[in-house]
Design a protein around this motif. Structure first.
Motif, PDB file in Angstrom:
ATOM      1  N   GLY A  64      10.552  83.073  21.932  1.00 20.95           N
ATOM      2  CA  GLY A  64      11.102  83.503  20.718  1.00 20.95           C
ATOM      3  C   GLY A  64      11.463  84.977  20.602  1.00 20.95           C
ATOM      4  N   TYR A  65      11.725  85.601  19.518  1.00 18.59           N
ATOM      5  CA  TYR A  65      11.976  87.017  19.464  1.00 18.59           C
ATOM      6  C   TYR A  65      11.295  87.398  18.160  1.00 18.59           C
ATOM      7  N   ALA A  66      10.867  88.618  17.830  1.00 21.14           N
ATOM      8  CA  ALA A  66      10.616  89.001  16.566  1.00 21.14           C
ATOM      9  C   ALA A  66      11.072  90.579  16.468  1.00 21.14           C
ATOM     10  N   VAL A  67      11.456  90.944  15.280  1.00 20.26           N
ATOM     11  CA  VAL A  67      11.877  92.299  14.867  1.00 20.26           C
ATOM     12  C   VAL A  67      11.138  92.916  13.593  1.00 20.26           C
ATOM     13  N   ALA A  68      10.719  94.353  13.827  1.00 19.25           N
ATOM     14  CA  ALA A  68      10.200  95.009  12.851  1.00 19.25           C
ATOM     15  C   ALA A  68      11.031  95.775  12.057  1.00 19.25           C
ATOM     16  N   PRO A  69      10.681  96.229  10.832  1.00 19.92           N
ATOM     17  CA  PRO A  69      11.492  97.070  10.061  1.00 19.92           C
ATOM     18  C   PRO A  69      11.474  98.487  10.659  1.00 19.92           C
ATOM     19  N   GLU A  70      12.275  99.395  10.022  1.00 19.96           N
ATOM     20  CA  GLU A  70      12.534 100.746  10.780  1.00 19.96           C
ATOM     21  C   GLU A  70      10.997 101.498  10.626  1.00 19.96           C
ATOM     22  N   HIS A  71      10.979 101.961  11.731  1.00 21.33           N
ATOM     23  CA  HIS A  71       9.841 102.997  12.042  1.00 21.33           C
ATOM     24  C   HIS A  71       8.541 102.213  12.191  1.00 21.33           C
ATOM     25  N   ARG A  72       8.642 100.956  12.174  1.00 21.45           N
ATOM     26  CA  ARG A  72       7.528  99.811  12.396  1.00 21.45           C
ATOM     27  C   ARG A  72       7.740  99.204  13.963  1.00 21.45           C
ATOM     28  N   ARG A  73       6.776  98.529  14.447  1.00 22.06           N
ATOM     29  CA  ARG A  73       6.818  97.780  15.630  1.00 22.06           C
ATOM     30  C   ARG A  73       6.034  96.502  15.537  1.00 22.06           C
TER      31      ARG A  73
ATOM     32  N   TRP B 127      14.501  94.136  19.375  1.00 19.99           N
ATOM     33  CA  TRP B 127      13.462  93.377  19.087  1.00 19.99           C
ATOM     34  C   TRP B 127      12.595  93.142  20.201  1.00 19.99           C
ATOM     35  N   VAL B 128      11.712  92.367  20.101  1.00 16.80           N
ATOM     36  CA  VAL B 128      10.782  91.944  21.143  1.00 16.80           C
ATOM     37  C   VAL B 128      10.806  90.579  21.265  1.00 16.80           C
TER      38      VAL B 128
ATOM     39  N   THR C 106      23.776  79.788  21.416  1.00 13.66           N
ATOM     40  CA  THR C 106      22.562  78.829  21.203  1.00 13.66           C
ATOM     41  C   THR C 106      21.321  79.498  21.369  1.00 13.66           C
ATOM     42  N   PRO C 107      20.223  79.091  20.984  1.00 19.10           N
ATOM     43  CA  PRO C 107      18.701  79.432  21.178  1.00 19.10           C
ATOM     44  C   PRO C 107      18.637  79.875  22.521  1.00 19.10           C
ATOM     45  N   LYS C 108      18.709  78.858  23.469  1.00 24.07           N
ATOM     46  CA  LYS C 108      18.662  78.809  24.775  1.00 24.07           C
ATOM     47  C   LYS C 108      19.162  80.189  25.441  1.00 24.07           C
ATOM     48  N   VAL C 109      20.662  80.243  25.281  1.00 23.46           N
ATOM     49  CA  VAL C 109      21.233  81.349  25.645  1.00 23.46           C
ATOM     50  C   VAL C 109      20.795  82.581  25.133  1.00 23.46           C
ATOM     51  N   LEU C 110      20.626  82.776  23.888  1.00 26.73           N
ATOM     52  CA  LEU C 110      19.966  84.210  23.323  1.00 26.73           C
ATOM     53  C   LEU C 110      18.727  84.497  23.856  1.00 26.73           C
ATOM     54  N   GLY C 111      17.701  83.588  24.431  1.00 25.56           N
ATOM     55  CA  GLY C 111      16.410  83.782  24.954  1.00 25.56           C
ATOM     56  C   GLY C 111      16.309  84.214  26.496  1.00 25.56           C
ATOM     57  N   ARG C 112      17.737  83.920  26.988  1.00 27.16           N
ATOM     58  CA  ARG C 112      17.525  84.325  28.567  1.00 27.16           C
ATOM     59  C   ARG C 112      17.268  85.888  29.006  1.00 27.16           C
ATOM     60  N   SER C 113      17.716  86.726  28.132  1.00 27.50           N
ATOM     61  CA  SER C 113      17.391  88.032  28.669  1.00 27.50           C
ATOM     62  C   SER C 113      17.264  88.715  27.367  1.00 27.50           C
TER      63      SER C 113
ATOM     64  N   ALA D 190      13.914  93.307   7.368  1.00 25.85           N
ATOM     65  CA  ALA D 190      12.550  92.995   7.039  1.00 25.85           C
ATOM     66  C   ALA D 190      11.736  92.669   8.362  1.00 25.85           C
ATOM     67  N   LEU D 191      10.628  92.566   8.436  1.00 27.48           N
ATOM     68  CA  LEU D 191       9.681  91.735   9.552  1.00 27.48           C
ATOM     69  C   LEU D 191      10.248  90.418   9.479  1.00 27.48           C
ATOM     70  N   ASN D 192      10.571  89.976  10.894  1.00 30.29           N
ATOM     71  CA  ASN D 192      11.249  88.720  11.215  1.00 30.29           C
ATOM     72  C   ASN D 192      11.031  88.186  12.516  1.00 30.29           C
ATOM     73  N   SER D 193      10.847  86.724  12.714  1.00 29.24           N
ATOM     74  CA  SER D 193      10.763  86.253  14.065  1.00 29.24           C
ATOM     75  C   SER D 193      11.499  84.768  14.036  1.00 29.24           C
ATOM     76  N   GLU D 194      11.686  84.327  15.132  1.00 32.74           N
ATOM     77  CA  GLU D 194      12.345  83.108  15.418  1.00 32.74           C
ATOM     78  C   GLU D 194      11.800  82.456  16.772  1.00 32.74           C
ATOM     79  N   ILE D 195      11.724  80.958  16.852  1.00 31.61           N
ATOM     80  CA  ILE D 195      11.402  80.192  17.856  1.00 31.61           C
ATOM     81  C   ILE D 195      12.795  79.727  18.563  1.00 31.61           C
ATOM     82  N   LEU D 196      12.971  80.342  19.790  1.00 30.59           N
ATOM     83  CA  LEU D 196      13.933  80.120  20.536  1.00 30.59           C
ATOM     84  C   LEU D 196      14.041  78.712  21.263  1.00 30.59           C
ATOM     85  N   THR D 197      12.879  78.513  22.065  1.00 24.57           N
ATOM     86  CA  THR D 197      12.789  77.231  22.610  1.00 24.57           C
ATOM     87  C   THR D 197      11.142  76.702  22.711  1.00 24.57           C
TER      88      THR D 197
END
Length: 360
Positions: free
Chosen positions: A264-273, A301-302, A14-21, A241-248
Motif C-alpha cells: 500500500g501507500y501512506a502520506v503524511a501532512p506537510e512538514h511531517r513524515r 507518499w511512502v 486500478t490499485p495494482k497499477v498504482l502500486g507497481r512503482s 492529513a495523514l492517510n494510507s491505503e491498501i493496494l494489494t
C-alpha cells in the motif's frame, strides 16, 4: 483506468497499477476535472501576474521557460475525495464520484518556482497575511452560475520553494489532460489547489472567492444539506492529513493460503513524515509492522509492504499509519463522514478470500 465520468473526465488507476512503482506513469495518473478539458494554443497562451505586486507581468510560455531557472520537484498529488468510496458504507453521497484509493499519484514535476515569478513581479510584501489566487479557463457547470475554475493558497505556502508552475511531468511535456501548457503544483495540499491550465495569478488580501474554494472543497457538518451550502460554510480544505491505503490484495480478491504479500501507500501532512505502518489480518486483534520503501522526497507518499501467513477463509485486512508526531489515523470512517465525502483518512480495510491451496 477506472473511469467515473466521461464528461467531465474523471478517472483513477486500478490499485495494482498504482502500486507497481513509486513514480506513477503518466497514463496511469488520476484525472480530476470539473468541466470540459480546454484546448489551448501554446503559442498564444499568456500568464498574467497581478494584484498586490509592484510590476504586473504578462508572460508567454517562451518567457516563462527562458526567464526563470527550471527546477524539479518529486511530489504526490491527491484529490480531496480520494477514498470517498469508503464512506458509502456509512451513508450515501449523491452526486459525487466514488473515488477508491487511486485519486492520488506521484510524478517528477519541472518548471519555474512560483516564488521566483512572484519576485519578478515585485511582490509588495512577502510577510503579509496575503493569498495567491489562481485562475484557469475551464468552465464548470457545477457552479451556479457556471464559472471558470479558480482557487488560492496562502502566500506563506506560495513562497515555499517546492511550489511550481510546471510544464513537464516525468520528463515529458505536460499532457493536456494534466494541465498543459502550465499547471500549479502545490505539494501536500489537496489537488484542487494545484490548478491546471493556469492563466492568471493574483496576489490579494483574501482567499479566492471562486465557487471551488468558497463553496466547494469544504467539509460540512454531517447534518448539513450540501445543496443549500453557501460561501464560507464548513471547513475549507487545504493541507492534507495523514492517510494510507491498501493496494494489494484488492477488495474481494482471492489469494492462496500461506504467505500473502500486502502492499500500500501512506502520506503524511506537510512538514511531517510517515514513520510506521501496521497491518492486521484479524480486524485489529494483532498487528504486523510493514516495511517502508525509500521516500523519493519530503513531498511524496511512502510505499509499504509486508507478508502475512494466512490460513484459508475470509479475512479482513486493516492498515494504519503514524507520522513523526505520534499521530495515528482515525479508526472509523463513520466519525469522519461528511455529505461531500472529503477527507476519508480512516483505517483502510480490504476483505479477501484465502483459498485452500497454499502458495509457494
Amino acid at each position: 483506468m477506472l473511469v467515473h465520468e466521461d464528461e467531465p473526465f474523471n478517472a483513477e488507476p486500478t490499485p495494482k497499477v498504482l502500486g507497481r512503482s513509486t513514480l506513477t506513469p503518466i497514463n496511469a495518473f488520476y484525472s480530476r476535472n470539473h468541466g470540459p478539458i480546454p484546448t489551448i494554443d501554446h503559442d498564444k497562451w499568456r500568464l498574467v501576474v497581478d494584484g498586490l505586486v509592484d510590476t504586473p507581468l504578462e508572460l508567454s510560455l517562451a518567457d516563462l521557460k527562458s526567464q526563470f531557472e527550471i527546477h524539479e520537484v518529486v511530489a504526490t498529488l491527491q484529490c480531496a475525495g480520494n477514498r470517498r468510496a469508503g464512506f458509502l458504507a456509512v451513508a450515501d453521497i449523491p452526486g459525487e464520484d466514488p473515488w477508491q484509493g487511486g485519486a492520488i499519484g506521484t510524478a517528477v514535476w519541472a518548471g519555474a518556482r512560483l516564488v521566483d515569478v512572484l519576485a519578478a513581479a515585485g511582490l509588495a510584501d512577502d510577510s503579509a497575511d496575503l493569498h495567491v489566487d489562481f485562475s484557469a479557463p475551464d468552465v464548470s457547470e457545477l457552479a451556479t452560475p457556471p464559472q471558470a475554475y479558480g482557487s488560492s493558497i496562502p502566500l506563506s505556502k506560495a513562497m515555499q520553494t517546492e511550489v511550481l508552475l510546471a510544464w513537464r511531468m516525468n520528463g515529458r511535456d505536460l499532457p493536456r489532460v494534466h494541465g498543459a501548457p502550465v499547471r500549479v503544483v502545490a505539494p501536500a495540499y489537496i489537488g484542487a489547489r494545484s490548478v491546471k491550465w493556469i492563466d492568471r495569478i493574483s496576489v490579494q488580501t483574501t482567499p479566492s472567492d471562486n465557487y471551488f474554494q468558497a463553496t466547494a472543497y469544504r467539509i460540512l457538518a454531517p447534518s448539513a444539506d450540501p445543496d443549500q451550502a453557501g460561501p464560507g460554510d464548513g471547513i475549507s480544505l487545504g493541507p492534507w492529513a495523514l492517510n494510507s491505503e491498501i493496494l494489494t490484495p484488492t477488495d474481494d480478491g482471492s489469494v492462496p493460503a500461506g504467505a500473502v504479500a500486502v502492499t500500500g501507500y501512506a502520506v503524511a501532512p506537510e512538514h511531517r513524515r510517515v514513520v510506521r505502518v501496521e497491518v492486521s489480518a484479524d480486524e485489529g486483534a494483532t498487528w504486523h509492522d510493514a516495511l517502508l520503501d525509500e521516500q523519493p522526497s519530503p513531498w511524496t507518499w511512502v510505499h509499504w509492504r509486508t507478508n502475512l501467513d494466512l490460513d484459508p477463509g475470509n479475512r479482513t485486512l486493516v492498515a494504519r499509519a503514524w507520522d513523526d508526531t505520534g499521530t495515528q489515523q482515525p479508526q472509523e470512517a463513520a466519525s469522519l463522514w461528511n455529505p461531500k465525502g472529503y477527507g476519508n483518512t480512516a483505517w483502510p480495510t480490504k476483505t479477501i478470500h484465502v483459498d485452500q491451496e497454499r502458495g509457494t
